[in-house]
Design a protein around this motif. Structure first.
Motif, PDB file in Angstrom:
ATOM      1  N   UNK A  48     -41.996 -27.392 -35.848  1.00 34.19           N
ATOM      2  CA  UNK A  48     -42.869 -28.468 -35.388  1.00 34.19           C
ATOM      3  C   UNK A  48     -42.382 -29.202 -34.165  1.00 34.19           C
ATOM      4  N   UNK A  49     -41.171 -28.925 -33.708  1.00 37.25           N
ATOM      5  CA  UNK A  49     -40.587 -29.652 -32.580  1.00 37.25           C
ATOM      6  C   UNK A  49     -40.769 -28.912 -31.268  1.00 37.25           C
ATOM      7  N   UNK A  50     -40.076 -29.365 -30.232  1.00 33.83           N
ATOM      8  CA  UNK A  50     -39.263 -30.588 -30.178  1.00 33.83           C
ATOM      9  C   UNK A  50     -40.119 -31.847 -30.373  1.00 33.83           C
ATOM     10  N   UNK A  51     -39.606 -32.787 -31.145  1.00 33.01           N
ATOM     11  CA  UNK A  51     -40.427 -33.932 -31.525  1.00 33.01           C
ATOM     12  C   UNK A  51     -41.526 -33.442 -32.441  1.00 33.01           C
ATOM     13  N   UNK A  52     -42.759 -33.554 -31.984  1.00 31.11           N
ATOM     14  CA  UNK A  52     -43.882 -32.979 -32.729  1.00 31.11           C
ATOM     15  C   UNK A  52     -44.865 -32.260 -31.798  1.00 31.11           C
ATOM     16  N   UNK A  53     -44.353 -31.729 -30.680  1.00 26.86           N
ATOM     17  CA  UNK A  53     -45.235 -31.107 -29.682  1.00 26.86           C
ATOM     18  C   UNK A  53     -45.833 -29.792 -30.178  1.00 26.86           C
ATOM     19  N   UNK A  54     -45.220 -29.155 -31.182  1.00 30.62           N
ATOM     20  CA  UNK A  54     -45.798 -27.921 -31.740  1.00 30.62           C
ATOM     21  C   UNK A  54     -46.243 -28.122 -33.185  1.00 30.62           C
ATOM     22  N   UNK A  55     -46.426 -29.356 -33.580  1.00 29.38           N
ATOM     23  CA  UNK A  55     -46.852 -29.649 -34.953  1.00 29.38           C
ATOM     24  C   UNK A  55     -48.373 -29.532 -35.028  1.00 29.38           C
ATOM     25  N   UNK A  56     -48.853 -28.353 -35.395  1.00 29.57           N
ATOM     26  CA  UNK A  56     -50.284 -28.129 -35.533  1.00 29.57           C
ATOM     27  C   UNK A  56     -50.757 -28.689 -36.868  1.00 29.57           C
ATOM     28  N   UNK A  57     -52.064 -28.655 -37.101  1.00 28.64           N
ATOM     29  CA  UNK A  57     -52.633 -29.351 -38.249  1.00 28.64           C
ATOM     30  C   UNK A  57     -52.176 -28.770 -39.579  1.00 28.64           C
ATOM     31  N   UNK A  58     -52.135 -27.446 -39.694  1.00 27.58           N
ATOM     32  CA  UNK A  58     -51.721 -26.885 -40.984  1.00 27.58           C
ATOM     33  C   UNK A  58     -50.246 -27.149 -41.259  1.00 27.58           C
ATOM     34  N   UNK A  59     -49.430 -27.227 -40.212  1.00 26.43           N
ATOM     35  CA  UNK A  59     -48.019 -27.548 -40.415  1.00 26.43           C
ATOM     36  C   UNK A  59     -47.857 -29.007 -40.838  1.00 26.43           C
ATOM     37  N   UNK A  60     -48.663 -29.880 -40.274  1.00 24.67           N
ATOM     38  CA  UNK A  60     -48.618 -31.284 -40.692  1.00 24.67           C
ATOM     39  C   UNK A  60     -49.065 -31.419 -42.146  1.00 24.67           C
ATOM     40  N   UNK A  61     -50.087 -30.666 -42.536  1.00 20.02           N
ATOM     41  CA  UNK A  61     -50.490 -30.675 -43.941  1.00 20.02           C
ATOM     42  C   UNK A  61     -49.395 -30.163 -44.861  1.00 20.02           C
ATOM     43  N   UNK A  62     -48.676 -29.142 -44.420  1.00 21.11           N
ATOM     44  CA  UNK A  62     -47.547 -28.625 -45.196  1.00 21.11           C
ATOM     45  C   UNK A  62     -46.472 -29.705 -45.388  1.00 21.11           C
ATOM     46  N   UNK A  63     -46.178 -30.446 -44.340  1.00 23.44           N
ATOM     47  CA  UNK A  63     -45.171 -31.506 -44.435  1.00 23.44           C
ATOM     48  C   UNK A  63     -45.608 -32.576 -45.428  1.00 23.44           C
ATOM     49  N   UNK A  64     -46.877 -32.980 -45.336  1.00 23.78           N
ATOM     50  CA  UNK A  64     -47.360 -34.027 -46.233  1.00 23.78           C
ATOM     51  C   UNK A  64     -47.348 -33.572 -47.694  1.00 23.78           C
TER      52      UNK A  64
END
Length: 306
Positions: A249-265
């Protein structure tokens, strides 16, 4: 024999429909179990504050839209949608462009071209996690043969996946490497069915290569490109292994796409209800984008035919 021949046409139609129903029933049952039931469970979960940190509120429906309201206020979620759209547009455009270009170059019947086409299909049959590991090695300067070759040539390059300006493009390029053979294969199949007569007639009339492609070849393969674009658009929302292995998902969150954000949550913070709501939004977005792209492509095709 006479009694069989005398069977009314309506009887045959009824038997045919019954045979189709019995033949489809097992497949529909399997589809119900492995697709519709999980989707229904996902929808129900998205309407609750389902969380391992709050077992008492697991199946509480007093405010069923709370997760969706929070999504509208979640800047990180809204940013992930923009990142997802950038990745989808870049990867699908690259896959269609590279696949189409190579298909035109490899359209032929010689043994060399057949062997070359077979070699190009190798990335598509590799498991996604293997592809992610291959590109992790390529993008890591300490072990990458590409980076070492560039350094030896006097052109040192920083790690593309550690640079916020290039990380998303690095993922798009890796995804393109794996899946451009899909477009290549589909377009080659369409080119093999291209009638020779229109091409020969246009050549005799003085048409050059660009005119042949624009007015004869491209209209013939346009429906195939639309189908390829739809399939790859849908799959672009599932580029999870590449992101998980390459950038997390990094660096920072520049590659944090929606399904990856859902996975984190869902799995890092145990907010399963919120993660389910994110998954439902992704599902709805994929359907809408697929419908829009498909309708635009087919309408353009019909207009050209007229």
């Amino acid at each position: 024999m006479a009694s069989v021949l005398a069977t009314p046409a309506g009887g045959w139609q009824a038997e045919r429909r019954r045979a189709f129903a019995f033949g489809l029933a097992p497949a529909l049952a399997v589809l119900l179990v492995i697709t519709l039931l999980p989707a229904a469970a996902l929808l129900v979960g998205s309407l609750t504050p389902l969380s391992l940190t709050d077992p008492a509120g697991t199946f509480r429906f007093d405010d069923p839209l709370v997760n969706y309201r929070h999504l509208l206020e979640d800047e990180r979620f809204l940013g992930s949608i923009g990142t997802q759209l950038q990745l989808s547009v870049a990867s699908v455009a690259l896959q269609l462009g590279v696949g189409l270009g190579l298909a035109l170059l490899l359209d032929g019947r010689s043994a060399v071209l057949r062997a070359t086409r077979t070699a190009f299909l190798v990335p598509m049959v590799l498991p996604p996690i293997v592809v992610a590991l291959i590109w992790k090695i390529i993008y890591t300067p300490d072990v990458s043969p590409v980076h070492r070759a560039l350094e030896a040539a006097g052109w040192p390059v920083r790690s593309l996946i550690a640079n916020p300006d290039t990380a998303l493009w690095a993922i798009a390029f890796a995804d393109t490497w794996q899946w451009f053979p899909f477009t290549l294969l589909m377009v080659l199949a369409a080119l093999q069915t291209l009638p020779a007569d229109p091409v020969e007639a246009a050549s005799l009339d003085g048409a050059n290569r660009w005119q042949l492609f624009r007015y004869i070849v491209f209209p013939h393969i346009r429906p195939v490109l639309v189908v390829c674009g739809l399939f790859r658009l849908i799959d672009s929302f599932k580029a999870f292994p590449l992101i998980y292995v390459l950038t997390d998902g990094g660096p920072g969150n520049v590659t944090e796409v929606t399904n990856y954000y859902g996975f984190i949550q869902a799995f890092n913070f145990s907010y399963w209800g919120y993660g389910s709501a994110i998954a439902m939004v992704i599902l709805a977005g994929v359907f809408l984008l697929s419908w829009g792209v498909g309708k635009l492509g087919w309408n353009t095709h019909e207009h050209t035919d007229r």
